[in-house]
Design a protein around this motif. Structure first.
Motif, PDB file in Angstrom:
ATOM      1  N   SER A 219       3.118  17.736  -7.691  1.00  0.00           N
ATOM      2  CA  SER A 219       2.865  17.224  -6.351  1.00  0.00           C
ATOM      3  C   SER A 219       2.500  15.745  -6.428  1.00  0.00           C
ATOM      4  CB  SER A 219       1.751  18.042  -5.695  1.00  0.00           C
ATOM      5  OG  SER A 219       0.607  18.013  -6.514  1.00  0.00           O
ATOM      6  N   HIS A 220       2.191  15.163  -5.283  1.00  0.00           N
ATOM      7  CA  HIS A 220       1.949  13.726  -5.189  1.00  0.00           C
ATOM      8  C   HIS A 220       0.605  13.313  -5.802  1.00  0.00           C
ATOM      9  CE1 HIS A 220       5.381  13.885  -2.658  1.00  0.00           C
ATOM     10  NE2 HIS A 220       4.748  14.394  -1.616  1.00  0.00           N
ATOM     11  N   LEU A 221       0.587  12.083  -6.320  1.00  0.00           N
ATOM     12  CA  LEU A 221      -0.644  11.426  -6.765  1.00  0.00           C
ATOM     13  C   LEU A 221      -0.614  10.026  -6.174  1.00  0.00           C
ATOM     14  CD1 LEU A 221      -3.221  11.078  -8.484  1.00  0.00           C
ATOM     15  CD2 LEU A 221      -1.737  10.441 -10.397  1.00  0.00           C
ATOM     16  N   GLN A 222      -1.572   9.736  -5.281  1.00  0.00           N
ATOM     17  CA  GLN A 222      -1.595   8.444  -4.601  1.00  0.00           C
ATOM     18  C   GLN A 222      -3.031   7.959  -4.482  1.00  0.00           C
ATOM     19  OE1 GLN A 222       0.591   9.585  -1.086  1.00  0.00           O
ATOM     20  NE2 GLN A 222       2.471   9.810  -2.249  1.00  0.00           N
ATOM     21  N   GLY A 223      -3.245   6.696  -4.836  1.00  0.00           N
ATOM     22  CA  GLY A 223      -4.583   6.117  -4.756  1.00  0.00           C
ATOM     23  C   GLY A 223      -5.077   6.076  -3.322  1.00  0.00           C
ATOM     24  N   ILE A 224      -4.279   5.481  -2.439  1.00  0.00           N
ATOM     25  CA  ILE A 224      -4.594   5.419  -1.010  1.00  0.00           C
ATOM     26  C   ILE A 224      -3.367   5.899  -0.252  1.00  0.00           C
ATOM     27  CG2 ILE A 224      -5.099   3.912   0.957  1.00  0.00           C
ATOM     28  CD1 ILE A 224      -6.478   2.013  -1.053  1.00  0.00           C
ATOM     29  N   ARG A 225      -3.586   6.843   0.654  1.00  0.00           N
ATOM     30  CA  ARG A 225      -2.503   7.317   1.533  1.00  0.00           C
ATOM     31  C   ARG A 225      -2.993   7.144   2.958  1.00  0.00           C
ATOM     32  NH1 ARG A 225       1.972  10.935   1.111  1.00  0.00           N
ATOM     33  NH2 ARG A 225       2.479  11.909   3.107  1.00  0.00           N
ATOM     34  N   ILE A 226      -2.245   6.377   3.743  1.00  0.00           N
ATOM     35  CA  ILE A 226      -2.630   6.131   5.129  1.00  0.00           C
ATOM     36  C   ILE A 226      -1.436   6.428   6.019  1.00  0.00           C
ATOM     37  CG2 ILE A 226      -2.125   3.656   4.973  1.00  0.00           C
ATOM     38  CD1 ILE A 226      -4.570   3.236   6.867  1.00  0.00           C
ATOM     39  N   MET A 227      -1.654   7.291   6.991  1.00  0.00           N
ATOM     40  CA  MET A 227      -0.620   7.692   7.946  1.00  0.00           C
ATOM     41  C   MET A 227      -1.187   7.441   9.336  1.00  0.00           C
ATOM     42  SD  MET A 227       1.693   8.972   5.897  1.00  0.00           S
ATOM     43  CE  MET A 227       2.768   9.987   6.896  1.00  0.00           C
ATOM     44  N   ASN A 228      -0.471   6.687  10.159  1.00  0.00           N
ATOM     45  CA  ASN A 228      -0.980   6.375  11.482  1.00  0.00           C
ATOM     46  C   ASN A 228       0.180   6.103  12.417  1.00  0.00           C
ATOM     47  OD1 ASN A 228      -2.532   5.717  13.647  1.00  0.00           O
ATOM     48  ND2 ASN A 228      -3.515   3.956  12.725  1.00  0.00           N
ATOM     49  N   SER A 229       0.200   6.767  13.558  1.00  0.00           N
ATOM     50  CA  SER A 229       1.257   6.551  14.536  1.00  0.00           C
ATOM     51  C   SER A 229       0.874   5.492  15.554  1.00  0.00           C
ATOM     52  CB  SER A 229       1.563   7.868  15.253  1.00  0.00           C
ATOM     53  OG  SER A 229       0.392   8.349  15.867  1.00  0.00           O
ATOM     54  N   SER A 230      -0.150   4.730  15.265  1.00  0.00           N
ATOM     55  CA  SER A 230      -0.701   3.760  16.198  1.00  0.00           C
ATOM     56  C   SER A 230       0.142   2.503  16.304  1.00  0.00           C
ATOM     57  CB  SER A 230      -2.107   3.373  15.727  1.00  0.00           C
ATOM     58  OG  SER A 230      -2.632   2.354  16.535  1.00  0.00           O
ATOM     59  N   SER A 231       0.016   1.830  17.445  1.00  0.00           N
ATOM     60  CA  SER A 231       0.609   0.506  17.606  1.00  0.00           C
ATOM     61  C   SER A 231      -0.404  -0.568  17.201  1.00  0.00           C
ATOM     62  CB  SER A 231       1.046   0.298  19.060  1.00  0.00           C
ATOM     63  OG  SER A 231      -0.071   0.419  19.917  1.00  0.00           O
ATOM     64  N   VAL A 232      -1.591  -0.147  16.787  1.00  0.00           N
ATOM     65  CA  VAL A 232      -2.628  -1.053  16.299  1.00  0.00           C
ATOM     66  C   VAL A 232      -2.461  -1.185  14.790  1.00  0.00           C
ATOM     67  CG1 VAL A 232      -5.118  -1.382  16.073  1.00  0.00           C
ATOM     68  CG2 VAL A 232      -4.192  -0.301  18.126  1.00  0.00           C
ATOM     69  N   ALA A 233      -2.511  -2.405  14.279  1.00  0.00           N
ATOM     70  CA  ALA A 233      -2.283  -2.635  12.853  1.00  0.00           C
ATOM     71  C   ALA A 233      -3.451  -2.140  12.013  1.00  0.00           C
ATOM     72  CB  ALA A 233      -2.053  -4.115  12.593  1.00  0.00           C
ATOM     73  N   ASP A 234      -3.148  -1.348  10.997  1.00  0.00           N
ATOM     74  CA  ASP A 234      -4.136  -0.898  10.024  1.00  0.00           C
ATOM     75  C   ASP A 234      -4.270  -1.940   8.934  1.00  0.00           C
ATOM     76  OD1 ASP A 234      -4.480   1.588  11.274  1.00  0.00           O
ATOM     77  OD2 ASP A 234      -2.728   2.386  10.261  1.00  0.00           O
ATOM     78  N   SER A 235      -5.418  -1.931   8.264  1.00  0.00           N
ATOM     79  CA  SER A 235      -5.673  -2.896   7.200  1.00  0.00           C
ATOM     80  C   SER A 235      -6.006  -2.173   5.900  1.00  0.00           C
ATOM     81  CB  SER A 235      -6.843  -3.796   7.601  1.00  0.00           C
ATOM     82  OG  SER A 235      -7.224  -4.612   6.527  1.00  0.00           O
ATOM     83  N   ILE A 236      -5.282  -2.530   4.833  1.00  0.00           N
ATOM     84  CA  ILE A 236      -5.563  -2.036   3.487  1.00  0.00           C
ATOM     85  C   ILE A 236      -5.690  -3.290   2.637  1.00  0.00           C
ATOM     86  CG2 ILE A 236      -4.756  -0.621   1.573  1.00  0.00           C
ATOM     87  CD1 ILE A 236      -2.889   0.776   3.639  1.00  0.00           C
ATOM     88  N   SER A 237      -6.934  -3.656   2.290  1.00  0.00           N
ATOM     89  CA  SER A 237      -7.116  -4.947   1.631  1.00  0.00           C
ATOM     90  C   SER A 237      -8.204  -4.913   0.567  1.00  0.00           C
ATOM     91  CB  SER A 237      -7.454  -6.024   2.668  1.00  0.00           C
ATOM     92  OG  SER A 237      -8.680  -5.722   3.307  1.00  0.00           O
ATOM     93  N   ASN A 238      -8.018  -5.772  -0.431  1.00  0.00           N
ATOM     94  CA  ASN A 238      -9.011  -6.008  -1.486  1.00  0.00           C
ATOM     95  C   ASN A 238      -9.448  -4.742  -2.211  1.00  0.00           C
ATOM     96  OD1 ASN A 238      -9.183  -8.892  -0.974  1.00  0.00           O
ATOM     97  ND2 ASN A 238     -10.156  -8.296   0.940  1.00  0.00           N
ATOM     98  N   ASN A 239      -8.519  -3.830  -2.431  1.00  0.00           N
ATOM     99  CA  ASN A 239      -8.782  -2.610  -3.187  1.00  0.00           C
ATOM    100  C   ASN A 239      -8.217  -2.745  -4.599  1.00  0.00           C
ATOM    101  OD1 ASN A 239      -9.815  -0.740  -0.980  1.00  0.00           O
ATOM    102  ND2 ASN A 239      -7.911  -1.482  -0.103  1.00  0.00           N
ATOM    103  N   ILE A 240      -8.795  -1.995  -5.534  1.00  0.00           N
ATOM    104  CA  ILE A 240      -8.271  -1.890  -6.890  1.00  0.00           C
ATOM    105  C   ILE A 240      -7.892  -0.435  -7.109  1.00  0.00           C
ATOM    106  CG2 ILE A 240      -8.791  -2.065  -9.350  1.00  0.00           C
ATOM    107  CD1 ILE A 240     -10.879  -4.217  -8.597  1.00  0.00           C
ATOM    108  N   ILE A 241      -6.624  -0.212  -7.447  1.00  0.00           N
ATOM    109  CA  ILE A 241      -6.142   1.128  -7.778  1.00  0.00           C
ATOM    110  C   ILE A 241      -5.599   1.028  -9.200  1.00  0.00           C
ATOM    111  CG2 ILE A 241      -4.545   2.979  -7.212  1.00  0.00           C
ATOM    112  CD1 ILE A 241      -5.173   0.553  -4.509  1.00  0.00           C
ATOM    113  N   ALA A 242      -6.259   1.701 -10.135  1.00  0.00           N
ATOM    114  CA  ALA A 242      -5.901   1.513 -11.542  1.00  0.00           C
ATOM    115  C   ALA A 242      -6.059   2.799 -12.341  1.00  0.00           C
ATOM    116  CB  ALA A 242      -6.780   0.427 -12.160  1.00  0.00           C
ATOM    117  N   ASN A 243      -5.210   2.921 -13.368  1.00  0.00           N
ATOM    118  CA  ASN A 243      -5.288   4.013 -14.334  1.00  0.00           C
ATOM    119  C   ASN A 243      -5.128   5.387 -13.701  1.00  0.00           C
ATOM    120  OD1 ASN A 243      -5.628   2.626 -16.918  1.00  0.00           O
ATOM    121  ND2 ASN A 243      -7.452   1.797 -15.921  1.00  0.00           N
ATOM    122  N   LEU A 244      -4.058   5.530 -12.907  1.00  0.00           N
ATOM    123  CA  LEU A 244      -3.671   6.823 -12.338  1.00  0.00           C
ATOM    124  C   LEU A 244      -2.522   7.382 -13.173  1.00  0.00           C
ATOM    125  CD1 LEU A 244      -5.225   5.501  -9.956  1.00  0.00           C
ATOM    126  CD2 LEU A 244      -3.580   6.577  -8.436  1.00  0.00           C
TER     127      LEU A 244
END
Length: 188
Positions: free
Chosen positions: A39-64
């Protein structure tokens, strides 16, 4: 089978989602966040049907690490589904996968997937992505991408800029497709 997500957000049409300043996995311990299920392995998974912009910033995803030797897993540092996303100044590195998925991007630093109509205003910039490796030794035609993105049909509305991507590899060495940045659809 189960999917493993460091952060999983599923928004609504009126809520802005923000994921910022997180460390997912480890900056120093290899294979820190791992999954052996098909199955899936994901550090950050974001699902949004919005017309408003989501923000994914300044994160570290490492050693997965995913050791699943199967045809369905999608491994990603950041997976952003339907919606408008601003993916800015993240670090994604040391991701390993044994997946044999040849229909999707099997391993991505950032997988920006939108089904249907893609809203204008997508932004992927200033991210550093490196050391992505598919460790499966079977000769499958897998695709690894630093960034895989779907664009909108609004000319000039989407930006993928100032990203640093390097060291994408596949252990089998045959029928392997590496893409620093892969853009599907869109006119911007």
């Amino acid at each position: 089978n189960f999917s493993l997500y460091g952060v999983y957000l599923n928004g609504s049409s009126t809520v802005k989602l923000a994921v910022t300043g997180n460390t997912i996995g480890s900056t120093s311990i290899s294979d820190n966040l791992s999954n052996s299920a098909n199955s899936h392995l994901q550090g950050i998974r974001i699902m949004n049907s919005s017309s408003v912009a989501d923000s994914i910033s300044n994160n570290i995803i490492a050693n997965l690490t995913s050791t699943a030797n199967h045809t369905t897993p999608v491994i990603a540092g950041i997976f952003a589904g339907t919606g408008i996303h601003k993916i800015i100044n993240n670090q994604v590195y040391n991701l390993k996968a044994a997946t044999k998925n040849i229909t999707d991007y099997s391993l991505c630093g950032i997988n920006h997937y939108n089904s249907g109509t893609v809203p204008a205003g997508q932004s992927i910039k200033g991210n550093t992505i490196y050391n992505l490796s598919n460790t499966n030794t079977s000769p499958f035609a897998v695709v690894i991408a630093g960034i895989a993105a779907f664009g909108s049909s609004t000319s000039g509305a989407d930006k993928i800029e100032n990203n640093l991507i390097y060291n994408l590899s596949y252990d089998a060495g045959t029928t392997f497709y590496a893409r620093g940045i892969r853009i599907d659809g869109g006119t911007g």
